[in-house]
Design a protein around this motif. Structure first.
Motif, PDB file in Angstrom:
ATOM      1  N   ARG A  57     -67.672  27.081 -13.455  1.00 30.45           N
ATOM      2  CA  ARG A  57     -68.155  28.100 -12.531  1.00 30.45           C
ATOM      3  C   ARG A  57     -67.635  29.470 -12.960  1.00 30.45           C
ATOM      4  O   ARG A  57     -66.466  29.622 -13.306  1.00 30.45           O
ATOM      5  N   HIS A  72     -73.220  34.324  -8.558  1.00 28.96           N
ATOM      6  CA  HIS A  72     -72.575  33.042  -8.842  1.00 28.96           C
ATOM      7  C   HIS A  72     -73.248  32.492 -10.074  1.00 28.96           C
ATOM      8  O   HIS A  72     -74.472  32.569 -10.219  1.00 28.96           O
ATOM      9  N   GLU A  93     -72.166  21.376  -5.511  1.00 18.15           N
ATOM     10  CA  GLU A  93     -70.741  21.490  -5.802  1.00 18.15           C
ATOM     11  C   GLU A  93     -69.993  20.717  -4.725  1.00 18.15           C
ATOM     12  O   GLU A  93     -70.187  20.980  -3.530  1.00 18.15           O
ATOM     13  N   SER A  96     -72.111  19.335  -1.916  1.00 22.89           N
ATOM     14  CA  SER A  96     -72.877  20.257  -1.074  1.00 22.89           C
ATOM     15  C   SER A  96     -73.812  21.100  -1.923  1.00 22.89           C
ATOM     16  O   SER A  96     -73.510  21.416  -3.072  1.00 22.89           O
ATOM     17  N   TYR A  97     -74.911  21.500  -1.310  1.00 28.64           N
ATOM     18  CA  TYR A  97     -75.892  22.354  -1.982  1.00 28.64           C
ATOM     19  C   TYR A  97     -75.249  23.698  -2.329  1.00 28.64           C
ATOM     20  O   TYR A  97     -74.625  24.339  -1.489  1.00 28.64           O
ATOM     21  N   ALA A  98     -75.396  24.136  -3.594  1.00 29.97           N
ATOM     22  CA  ALA A  98     -74.830  25.415  -4.028  1.00 29.97           C
ATOM     23  C   ALA A  98     -75.900  26.446  -4.333  1.00 29.97           C
ATOM     24  O   ALA A  98     -75.659  27.645  -4.235  1.00 29.97           O
TER      25      ALA A  98
END
Length: 185
Positions: A57, A72, A93, A96-98
């Motif tokens: 990331r 991001h 991530e 969970s939905y990023a």
């Protein structure tokens, strides 16, 4: 008429043959383990790769695309062993939905930098200045005066993070063809 019909058939064979030959580049195949049945006139989006993919990331700042906040991002490495076809991808991530992103085709083992959402917890403030505006150097060599005029510009970026998660920020600074980058080397 028979000769014309044969000529038309031969012409169509040449077109079919040429079209098949153009499809002989890099080929790859996806196999879906569970069969999917769709009713007539229905469509579905199916996950092709449902496994973890190596990535790091990052926050990506580019003053021209977003002057205040970085995006991001993910430095993605295709660790699947498959060629990933270009198109939309969904990022998760920790379950969970990023966000969503768009990628070009990515061969196995290749790396790509992708961005997928605005990072509102991070602010970047660029500041540019010329110090000094102009530097002149002169020397005399074998009776000839040689003068060198150089200009210097500096640009600094101040990054402020309001969130608790540490960030690696990549700054995309445009290079200008008539200028030379001194630092970082």
């Amino acid at each position: 008429l028979a000769d014309e019909a044969e000529a038309a058939t031969d012409m169509r064979r040449g077109i079919v043959s040429a079209a098949a030959a153009s499809n002989l580049g890099d080929l790859f195949q996806y196999t879906i383990a569970t069969p999917v049945t769709l009713a007539r006139r229905q469509s579905a989006m199916l996950p092709i790769v449902g496994q973890d993919i190596e990535g790091r990331r990052v926050a990506i700042y580019n003053e021209r695309s977003q002057p205040k906040h970085p995006l991001h991002g993910l430095k993605l490495k295709n660790s699947t062993g498959l060629t990933l076809m270009g198109g939309p991808i969904t990022l998760f991530e920790a379950g969970s939905y990023a966000g969503d992103a768009q990628i070009d085709s990515l061969p196995a083992g290749a790396e790509r930098l992708i961005s997928f959402a605005l990072d509102l917890e991070t602010e970047v403030s660029p500041a540019a200045r010329s110090v000094p505006d102009k530097t002149v150097a002169a020397r005399i060599a074998r009776g000839v005066l040689v003068s060198t005029v150089s200009y210097r510009r500096e640009k600094s970026y101040t990054v402020k993070v309001r969130g608790t998660r540490a960030r690696e920020v990549l700054i995309e600074h445009p290079l200008q063809p008539d200028w030379t980058l001194v630092e970082p080397k």
